[in-house]
Scaffold this motif. Structure first.
Motif, PDB file in Angstrom:
ATOM      1  N   ALA A   1      -4.495  38.299 -19.820  1.00 33.87           N
ATOM      2  CA  ALA A   1      -4.151  39.271 -20.862  1.00 33.87           C
ATOM      3  C   ALA A   1      -2.744  39.052 -21.406  1.00 33.87           C
ATOM      4  O   ALA A   1      -2.464  39.368 -22.567  1.00 33.87           O
ATOM      5  N   ARG A   2      -1.863  38.497 -20.612  1.00 36.11           N
ATOM      6  CA  ARG A   2      -0.479  38.283 -21.070  1.00 36.11           C
ATOM      7  C   ARG A   2      -0.382  37.153 -22.098  1.00 36.11           C
ATOM      8  O   ARG A   2       0.615  37.025 -22.802  1.00 36.11           O
ATOM      9  N   ILE A   3      -1.419  36.311 -22.192  1.00 35.18           N
ATOM     10  CA  ILE A   3      -1.469  35.264 -23.216  1.00 35.18           C
ATOM     11  C   ILE A   3      -2.322  35.787 -24.371  1.00 35.18           C
ATOM     12  O   ILE A   3      -3.549  35.853 -24.272  1.00 35.18           O
ATOM     13  N   LYS A   4      -1.647  36.187 -25.429  1.00 36.81           N
ATOM     14  CA  LYS A   4      -2.353  36.820 -26.560  1.00 36.81           C
ATOM     15  C   LYS A   4      -2.705  35.846 -27.678  1.00 36.81           C
ATOM     16  O   LYS A   4      -3.701  36.014 -28.368  1.00 36.81           O
ATOM     17  N   LYS A   5      -1.867  34.833 -27.876  1.00 33.05           N
ATOM     18  CA  LYS A   5      -2.123  33.878 -28.953  1.00 33.05           C
ATOM     19  C   LYS A   5      -1.881  32.461 -28.447  1.00 33.05           C
ATOM     20  O   LYS A   5      -0.879  32.192 -27.775  1.00 33.05           O
ATOM     21  N   ILE A   6      -2.804  31.560 -28.802  1.00 32.47           N
ATOM     22  CA  ILE A   6      -2.727  30.155 -28.387  1.00 32.47           C
ATOM     23  C   ILE A   6      -2.892  29.281 -29.630  1.00 32.47           C
ATOM     24  O   ILE A   6      -3.872  29.428 -30.375  1.00 32.47           O
ATOM     25  N   ALA A   7      -1.952  28.387 -29.864  1.00 31.71           N
ATOM     26  CA  ALA A   7      -2.020  27.507 -31.038  1.00 31.71           C
ATOM     27  C   ALA A   7      -2.626  26.157 -30.665  1.00 31.71           C
ATOM     28  O   ALA A   7      -2.241  25.549 -29.658  1.00 31.71           O
ATOM     29  N   ILE A   8      -3.583  25.711 -31.470  1.00 39.49           N
ATOM     30  CA  ILE A   8      -4.110  24.348 -31.359  1.00 39.49           C
ATOM     31  C   ILE A   8      -4.311  23.823 -32.784  1.00 39.49           C
ATOM     32  O   ILE A   8      -4.284  24.585 -33.757  1.00 39.49           O
ATOM     33  N   GLY A   9      -4.522  22.527 -32.908  1.00 34.08           N
ATOM     34  CA  GLY A   9      -4.830  21.966 -34.217  1.00 34.08           C
ATOM     35  C   GLY A   9      -6.238  22.346 -34.644  1.00 34.08           C
ATOM     36  O   GLY A   9      -7.122  22.562 -33.807  1.00 34.08           O
ATOM     37  N   GLU A  10      -6.436  22.428 -35.956  1.00 31.35           N
ATOM     38  CA  GLU A  10      -7.772  22.694 -36.493  1.00 31.35           C
ATOM     39  C   GLU A  10      -8.713  21.570 -36.050  1.00 31.35           C
ATOM     40  O   GLU A  10      -8.559  20.415 -36.459  1.00 31.35           O
ATOM     41  N   PRO A  11      -9.705  21.886 -35.185  1.00 33.80           N
ATOM     42  CA  PRO A  11     -10.550  20.818 -34.629  1.00 33.80           C
ATOM     43  C   PRO A  11     -11.332  20.019 -35.670  1.00 33.80           C
ATOM     44  O   PRO A  11     -11.697  18.870 -35.406  1.00 33.80           O
ATOM     45  N   LYS A  12     -11.571  20.586 -36.829  1.00 33.05           N
ATOM     46  CA  LYS A  12     -12.368  19.892 -37.838  1.00 33.05           C
ATOM     47  C   LYS A  12     -11.626  18.718 -38.466  1.00 33.05           C
ATOM     48  O   LYS A  12     -12.257  17.784 -38.960  1.00 33.05           O
ATOM     49  N   SER A  13     -10.299  18.761 -38.468  1.00 37.64           N
ATOM     50  CA  SER A  13      -9.556  17.711 -39.164  1.00 37.64           C
ATOM     51  C   SER A  13      -8.344  17.180 -38.415  1.00 37.64           C
ATOM     52  O   SER A  13      -7.786  16.168 -38.808  1.00 37.64           O
ATOM     53  N   VAL A  14      -7.935  17.868 -37.344  1.00 38.20           N
ATOM     54  CA  VAL A  14      -6.708  17.492 -36.635  1.00 38.20           C
ATOM     55  C   VAL A  14      -7.070  16.949 -35.250  1.00 38.20           C
ATOM     56  O   VAL A  14      -7.584  17.690 -34.406  1.00 38.20           O
ATOM     57  N   PRO A  15      -6.826  15.655 -35.014  1.00 40.22           N
ATOM     58  CA  PRO A  15      -7.237  15.074 -33.727  1.00 40.22           C
ATOM     59  C   PRO A  15      -6.741  15.825 -32.507  1.00 40.22           C
ATOM     60  O   PRO A  15      -7.507  16.010 -31.545  1.00 40.22           O
ATOM     61  N   VAL A  16      -5.479  16.296 -32.514  1.00 42.51           N
ATOM     62  CA  VAL A  16      -4.984  16.995 -31.329  1.00 42.51           C
ATOM     63  C   VAL A  16      -5.797  18.262 -31.069  1.00 42.51           C
ATOM     64  O   VAL A  16      -5.965  18.681 -29.915  1.00 42.51           O
ATOM     65  N   GLY A  17      -6.338  18.859 -32.120  1.00 44.41           N
ATOM     66  CA  GLY A  17      -7.210  20.019 -31.970  1.00 44.41           C
ATOM     67  C   GLY A  17      -8.566  19.631 -31.410  1.00 44.41           C
ATOM     68  O   GLY A  17      -9.164  20.364 -30.615  1.00 44.41           O
ATOM     69  N   GLN A  18      -9.045  18.457 -31.813  1.00 46.54           N
ATOM     70  CA  GLN A  18     -10.322  17.970 -31.292  1.00 46.54           C
ATOM     71  C   GLN A  18     -10.211  17.673 -29.801  1.00 46.54           C
ATOM     72  O   GLN A  18     -11.105  18.022 -29.011  1.00 46.54           O
ATOM     73  N   TYR A  19      -9.101  17.033 -29.408  1.00 50.51           N
ATOM     74  CA  TYR A  19      -8.898  16.749 -27.985  1.00 50.51           C
ATOM     75  C   TYR A  19      -8.773  18.058 -27.200  1.00 50.51           C
ATOM     76  O   TYR A  19      -9.313  18.185 -26.090  1.00 50.51           O
TER      77      TYR A  19
END
Length: 266
Positions: A141-159
């Motif tokens: 619950a203490r982790i409210k927001k997590i940033a990742i790359g957009e998986p559709k176009s950003v490789p780091v998000g896909q990984y």
């Protein structure tokens, strides 16, 4: 006397014209002027920006007639630009999928394609953020927001999506996700404290003094992070583009890449 003066003037003019023609011919064949300026447009994953910036300086110091212009962004978005006819000479991707798509569209000079670099996936928090010791703690619950790359176009998000799926966490944390257009935007979200955690490349994390690396993902949790590069078939300067690709794969460039934390692909 008048005829002699006129004759001498004509001779002088003829000699002057001959010298002018000779000088122009000399300039046209002079080795110092035949080296025309060559421009290269290089589209590259934004995670490569600092390393390629330094390499550009090194390369142009030895090749002063080369002008290199970079277009940095998410690899998927850059691939789409090339598919749509963007004037690109060299593509340097942070994943194999965008390069595969270009190869399938016959947009690469195939014998120029090579896998050059590797990277690692890490979990980061703001500098004084929550200390995490396990990826499963992203569901806390203490982790409210997590940033990742957009998986559709950003490789780091896909990984990141691959890893979270393998850990059985993807469905649980989806409501918390904040998607970035590229890895540098994900890093900025974490640096600013607008999110509690983010997943980026190790090279981007170590370049920032505003975040803390909490965990490094095991490589068996996602596809191998490989950076391929190649010359685009519609390059305006294929010979120059091939020479630059060869330089990027050479020892001088590898030293720079390793300085910024990249691994060298085997």
């Amino acid at each position: 006397m008048e005829r002699k003066r006129i004759f001498n003037s004509i001779v002088a003019a003829a000699v002057g014209l001959t010298l002018l023609i000779a000088w122009n011919l000399f300039k046209s064949v002079s080795p110092t002027t035949t080296q025309q300026q060559t421009s290269l447009n290089v589209s590259a994953a934004i995670s490569l920006s600092k390393a390629l910036g330094e390499i550009k300086t090194v390369y142009q110091s030895s090749n002063p007639n080369f002008t290199i212009t970079y277009n940095f962004g998410a690899s998927g978005a850059l691939e789409q630009q090339i598919q749509q006819g963007a004037p690109v000479d060299v593509f340097f991707s942070a994943a194999t999928n965008p390069m595969d798509a270009l190869q399938q569209s016959n947009l690469l000079i195939n014998d120029t394609r090579r896998n050059l670099l590797t990277n690692r996936l890490v979990l980061i928090t703001p500098k004084n953020g929550v200390a995490l010791s396990d990826f499963k703690q992203l569901t806390d619950a203490r982790i409210k927001k997590i940033a990742i790359g957009e998986p559709k176009s950003v490789p780091v998000g896909q990984y990141a999506q691959e890893m979270l799926n393998k850990l059985g966490l993807w469905g649980q944390i989806q409501p918390k996700l904040v998607l970035g257009n590229n890895v540098r935007q994900v890093l900025t979200f974490v640096e600013s404290g607008n999110v509690d955690a983010g997943i980026v490349y190790a090279t981007d994390a170590t370049a920032s003094d505003k975040v803390t690396v909490r965990l490094t993902a095991a490589e068996n949790l996602h596809s191998l992070i490989v950076y391929p590069l190649a010359v685009i078939r519609n390059s305006r300067n294929p010979a120059a583009a091939k020479a630059f690709v060869d330089f990027l794969a050479g020892d001088r460039a590898k030293i720079v890449f390793q300085k910024y934390g990249f691994g060298i692909a085997r």
